[in-house]
Design a protein around this motif. Structure first.
Motif, mmCIF file in Angstrom:
data_model
loop_
_atom_site.group_PDB
_atom_site.id
_atom_site.type_symbol
_atom_site.label_atom_id
_atom_site.label_comp_id
_atom_site.label_asym_id
_atom_site.label_seq_id
_atom_site.Cartn_x
_atom_site.Cartn_y
_atom_site.Cartn_z
ATOM 1 N N VAL A 255 8.828 4.402 -3.681
ATOM 2 C CA VAL A 255 10.007 4.387 -4.559
ATOM 3 C C VAL A 255 11.230 3.873 -3.803
ATOM 4 O O VAL A 255 12.004 3.073 -4.329
ATOM 5 C CB VAL A 255 10.263 5.805 -5.123
ATOM 6 N N LEU A 256 11.361 4.300 -2.565
ATOM 7 C CA LEU A 256 12.509 3.867 -1.769
ATOM 8 C C LEU A 256 12.455 2.363 -1.533
ATOM 9 O O LEU A 256 13.471 1.669 -1.638
ATOM 10 C CB LEU A 256 12.522 4.621 -0.433
ATOM 11 N N CYS A 257 11.283 1.850 -1.226
ATOM 12 C CA CYS A 257 11.123 0.404 -1.016
ATOM 13 C C CYS A 257 11.501 -0.355 -2.286
ATOM 14 O O CYS A 257 12.199 -1.370 -2.247
ATOM 15 C CB CYS A 257 9.686 0.096 -0.602
ATOM 16 N N GLU B 172 0.822 -1.223 0.000
ATOM 17 C CA GLU B 172 0.000 0.000 0.000
ATOM 18 C C GLU B 172 0.854 1.270 0.000
ATOM 19 O O GLU B 172 0.305 2.363 0.119
ATOM 20 C CB GLU B 172 -0.868 0.017 1.262
ATOM 21 N N ARG B 173 2.152 1.112 -0.064
ATOM 22 C CA ARG B 173 3.008 2.301 0.021
ATOM 23 C C ARG B 173 2.700 3.272 -1.101
ATOM 24 O O ARG B 173 2.281 2.874 -2.189
ATOM 25 C CB ARG B 173 4.480 1.897 -0.060
ATOM 26 N N ARG B 174 3.007 4.556 -0.814
ATOM 27 C CA ARG B 174 2.827 5.595 -1.826
ATOM 28 C C ARG B 174 4.002 6.554 -1.753
ATOM 29 O O ARG B 174 4.796 6.512 -0.819
ATOM 30 C CB ARG B 174 1.542 6.392 -1.569
ATOM 31 N N GLY B 175 4.099 7.422 -2.701
ATOM 32 C CA GLY B 175 5.079 8.500 -2.667
ATOM 33 C C GLY B 175 6.505 8.006 -2.594
ATOM 34 O O GLY B 175 6.851 6.953 -3.137
ATOM 35 N N ILE B 176 7.319 8.731 -1.853
ATOM 36 C CA ILE B 176 8.751 8.416 -1.802
ATOM 37 C C ILE B 176 8.992 7.098 -1.063
ATOM 38 O O ILE B 176 9.953 6.388 -1.352
ATOM 39 C CB ILE B 176 9.551 9.585 -1.162
#
Lengths: 162, 152
Positions: free
Chosen positions: A154-156, A147-151
């Motif tokens: 991208v970092l993940c 569910e990650r979003r944003g930076i």
């Protein structure tokens, strides 16, 4: 939920602080030249504020119980500092991955490293639209992007690419 | 409730007071708003914002519109409120139509210049022709800038 631990009165206080912060962000975004903005832009600015606050709560060691009574803005500023750090780290990782050429055999990763991520790092605006993310391939990743979003998304991706 | 207890003005009261304060300047042109008319203008603002898909923080642009237009020779005191309502509607519509490329003050200045100039006080002409052309021109200017590779 971001403010789950708050009482109804605290929740109302936090909502009022959020509206004041949204007004401030809108003013900065338009550089004080416009008293109104499109509803969609306001919604995106609010999403970005909530995303930034979430980062401060989840990764900045800050409790949501500190948000009432004027605590929203300090948390937001802490979140912005974290965002900037993550952005710089992600950019450094991206440049390393691109130099190494390890993934260029995979066509989806090639597109990600040569087109999608350069565009993301060029366009990403952590001050106003921190929640925005590119669409990246995750079929080779050890940890799904979820569910990650944003930076954070991208970092993940960059930290887990083989 | 709290605001009343402390003797502070509510946002609606503050905005009404801001509009009524314009009377000091406009009354020499025979243009005076009553509190009821100020409320009507503020209701019109809500409707215009909703109709044009916009949200506004702060007191809005009505006072700026009043101070920009009050000394126009074409502004009829008998149609003062209706004219302001139409100008307000137009303003929010063309903010969006110009794709956010015009600052508030810039758009108001252009509206006044067209209103007194080629429109000769016709709101219909201002809305339907002059401002449409302005938005097209703004679009073209942006297109030219893009071709030259300059920042938008």
């Amino acid at each position: 939920m971001l403010f789950a631990k708050l009482t109804p009165a605290q929740n109302e206080d936090v909502q009022n602080q959020l509206m004041a912060l949204l007004a401030r962000q809108a003013e900065l975004y338009t550089m004080g030249e416009s008293s109104s903005i499109p509803t969609e832009t306001a919604q995106e600015l609010l999403d970005s504020i909530l995303y930034t606050l979430e980062l401060a709560l989840l990764e900045g060691g800050r409790s949501s119980t500190l948000l009432p009574n004027g605590g929203v803005k300090p948390a937001f500023l802490q979140g912005q500092t974290l965002l900037e750090e993550k952005f710089n780290l992600a950019k450094q990782l991206f440049l390393e991955k691109r130099r190494s050429n390890v993934l260029l055999d995979d066509p989806l990763y090639r597109v990600a490293l040569q087109q999608d991520l350069p565009k993301f790092f060029h366009d990403y605006d952590w001050r106003y639209f921190a929640q925005r993310s590119p669409i990246l391939p995750d079929h080779l990743l050890a940890e799904p992007l979820g569910e990650r979003r944003g930076i954070s998304y991208v970092l993940c991706f960059l930290q887990n690419t083989p | 409730m709290d605001a009343e207890k402390k003797g502070a003005l509510t946002p609606a009261e503050r905005e009404t007071a801001l509009l009524l304060a314009c009377n000091e300047k406009t009354e020499r042109m025979g243009l005076v708003l009553t509190p009821a008319q100020a409320m009507k203008l503020l209701e019109g603002r809500e409707n215009a914002l909703r109709a044009n898909g916009r949200v506004e923080f702060g007191s809005g642009i009505l006072d700026k519109l009043i101070l920009a237009f009050y000394d126009s020779p074409f502004l009829d005191p008998h149609c003062y409120v209706d004219t302001l309502l139409e100008l307000q509607d137009m303003f929010y519509y063309y903010k969006g139509a110009a794709q956010e490329r015009l600052a508030d003050d810039e758009l108001i200045e252009m509206m006044r210049a067209f209103y007194d100039g080629k429109c000769k006080g016709s709101l219909e002409y201002l809305s339907g022709t002059a401002l449409e052309a302005l938005c097209r021109e703004t679009d073209c200017r942006r297109g030219r800038r893009d071709e030259n590779g300059e920042e938008r």
